[in-house]
Design a protein around this motif. Structure first.
Motif: not given
Length: 296
Positions: A79-81, A88-89, A135-137, A160-165
């Motif tokens: 969990v990143v705040r 974010f996760l 709160v929203p992700l 929810v956006p998914i981020y990758t390399g």
């Protein structure tokens, strides 16, 4: 005869709208300073063969007498705040829906048979982790797209956006024959994957670094080997830097002894290079907290 290869997923991908490549030196100039990000790590119990998690043929592993066995490990969600960017996760943890009804969420037959889903034991499901934040992700930063890292996606809202390399989705490998359909199902109905962009690090200490929020608080580090587009993440917190290695290293013993994973990797030499690069980064910043792919 040329072997057929398959993409990790055929889900659409595009360059991420956030983040910009920077040098490793620029990142390292600030990571010993306290930062604004909060990080919590939640684990689900699991187990896997040590021969996949660790190269037991490495001279150090041979000398230590390590032989094949089932190793207790974890599947993590971090969990990143961020004070202005939100919640974010990093990776997704485990959805109870995936464990209890893998067919229903789209897990393919081969992964149901060999993926170890029945051994996944979430104390807190991904849905419960998200709900607890209140709160929203705002996004999920993936280290890579293997089943044990996307296993929380059934609980992640579809918008929810998914981020990758940058090379993660398109990387071709024969083994993706068994994973592509599952990834496609788990990503169905979602916006295109957002690929974080990297340039070759001018100093050569790391493959590439991205300043994700543009304020020097949270970084993506390109660490290929386990997969072509594997990404590790580093957050600056009030207590110091936290490095989330992903599957650059699965086990504590592997990290402490500089021994790369066993069969659970795509390319061995880049995997070794990424592991040694992250260990050198940790050595240069000894107060850094290192959170490994599957063990504390």
């Amino acid at each position: 005869m040329k072997m057929l290869t398959f993409k990790t997923t055929t889900h659409q991908a595009k360059p991420a709208r956030i983040g910009a490549p920077i040098s490793a030196a620029a990142m390292e100039s600030v990571i010993d300073e306290p930062g604004p990000v909060e990080v919590k790590t939640i684990g689900a119990d699991w187990e896997a063969s040590i021969t996949g998690l660790l190269n037991i043929k490495h001279p150090k592993a041979v000398a230590a007498g390590i032989t094949d066995h089932k190793e207790p490990i974890k599947i993590y969600a971090h969990v990143v705040r961020h004070p202005t960017q939100g919640f974010f996760l990093v990776d997704t943890g485990v959805s109870r829906r995936l464990v209890e009804d893998p067919v229903g969420v789209g897990v393919g037959m081969m992964l149901r048979k060999y993926g170890g889903i029945e051994k996944m034991r979430p104390q807190r499901s991904t849905a419960e982790i998200i709900e607890a934040e209140g709160v929203p992700l705002n996004g999920v930063f993936m280290t890579h797209l293997h089943l044990d890292h996307v296993s929380g996606l059934p609980d992640v809202p579809k918008d929810v956006p998914i981020y990758t390399g940058a090379d993660e989705a398109e990387a071709s490998l024969f083994l993706n024959l068994f994973a592509q359909g599952t990834n496609n199902h788990l990503l169905a109905g979602r916006p295109p994957l957002e690929e974080l962009q990297f340039t070759k690090d001018p100093g050569g200490r790391l493959e590439g670094v991205n300043d994700v929020f543009g304020d020097g608080s949270f970084f993506a580090i390109l660490t290929p080997g386990h997969t072509a587009g594997h990404v590790s993440y580093l957050a600056r917190t009030a207590e110091g830097a936290v490095l989330m290695t992903g599957d650059v290293c699965h086990t504590r013993w592997g990290w402490d002894n500089g021994v790369e994973p066993g069969t659970y990797l795509q390319e061995r030499e880049p995997s070794i290079k990424s592991l040694l690069a992250l260990k050198a980064l940790s050595d240069r910043h000894p107060n850094m907290v290192v959170r490994l792919g599957h063990q504390e």
